[in-house]
Write an enzyme that holds these catalytic residues in place. Structure first.
Site, short mmCIF file in Angstrom:
data_model
loop_
_atom_site.label_atom_id
_atom_site.label_comp_id
_atom_site.label_asym_id
_atom_site.label_seq_id
_atom_site.Cartn_x
_atom_site.Cartn_y
_atom_site.Cartn_z
N CYS A 103 0.84 -1.19 0.00
CA CYS A 103 0.00 0.00 0.00
C CYS A 103 0.88 1.24 0.00
CB CYS A 103 -0.91 -0.01 1.23
SG CYS A 103 -2.01 1.42 1.33
N HIS A 145 -9.10 -3.87 -1.90
CA HIS A 145 -8.08 -3.06 -1.24
C HIS A 145 -8.44 -1.58 -1.32
CE1 HIS A 145 -3.73 -2.09 -0.20
NE2 HIS A 145 -4.20 -0.93 -0.64
N GLU A 146 -8.78 -1.11 -2.53
CA GLU A 146 -9.07 0.32 -2.70
C GLU A 146 -10.32 0.73 -1.91
OE1 GLU A 146 -6.95 2.24 -3.73
OE2 GLU A 146 -5.69 0.68 -4.58
N HIS A 149 -10.10 1.52 1.69
CA HIS A 149 -9.64 2.87 2.06
C HIS A 149 -10.83 3.81 2.32
CE1 HIS A 149 -5.30 2.65 1.70
NE2 HIS A 149 -5.39 2.05 0.53
ZN ZN Z 1 -3.69 1.09 -0.17
#
Ligand code: ZN
Length: 182
Positions: A103, A145-146, A149
């Site tokens: 990341c 993953h995105e 966030h």
């Molecule tokens: Zn990330």
């Protein structure tokens, strides 16, 4: 072109739950400028994806994909260049798959993260046009993953086995430490 500062883990702005992009913002120059900054920032560090909260913008907006093969997953299908707003993720089945992640907000580290293998994601593009895709494997991993966030989750919070978490230069000697993080 504006390369923005990428916030690092420990910054409380990475822990917020982002609100949706208002429909009134779709197709506006301000939104286009934000998307351009995200791409400029991601390309400057050779990243694979980036979420608005990583540059301190508290909105449900992520970018990912390049339309080119990913060196970390050379056999995986190419992930199309995507700008995704206000996403809703729906796992398909409960099968999980483990894979290495890095990341841009957690520089120099990699860890094995379990993710849903298949999922459907829905949302809109910057013009407000619908996006509705069913994907699997690396594409599904990047989206998870995105979108994490956007709910204040960084991948280390998803790591279950910390024997497979460490410094990129130690785990993968010779690999560019920052390349392909997201
Ligand atoms: Zn990330």
């Amino acid at each position: 072109m504006t390369v923005r500062e990428i916030l690092k883990m420990g910054d409380p702005r990475l822990l917020r739950v982002a609100p949706p992009v208002p429909a009134a913002d779709f197709g506006t120059p301000a939104l286009d400028a934000l998307v351009a900054d995200l791409f400029d920032t991601m390309h400057a560090v050779n990243g694979a994806g980036l979420a608005a909260p990583q540059i301190g913008v508290d909105l449900q907006l992520v970018i990912f994909g390049s339309g080119a093969p990913n060196p970390r997953y050379p056999d995986a299908p190419v992930v199309p260049r995507t700008v995704l707003l206000n996403p809703v993720l729906t796992p398909i089945g409960d099968e999980e798959e483990e894979g290495w992640e890095g990341c841009l907000s957690v520089p120099g580290l990699r860890g094995v993260v379990p993710r849903f293998k298949r999922l459907r994601y829905q949302g809109v593009d910057p013009q407000g046009s619908p996006i509705d895709r069913t994907v699997e494997g690396f594409h599904a991993r990047v989206v998870q993953h995105e979108c994490d966030h956007l709910i204040g989750k960084l991948y280390p919070m998803r790591v279950r086995d910390f024997t497979r978490f460490g410094f990129t230069e130690v785990l993968f000697p010779g690999l560019d430490a920052a390349a392909d993080d997201d």
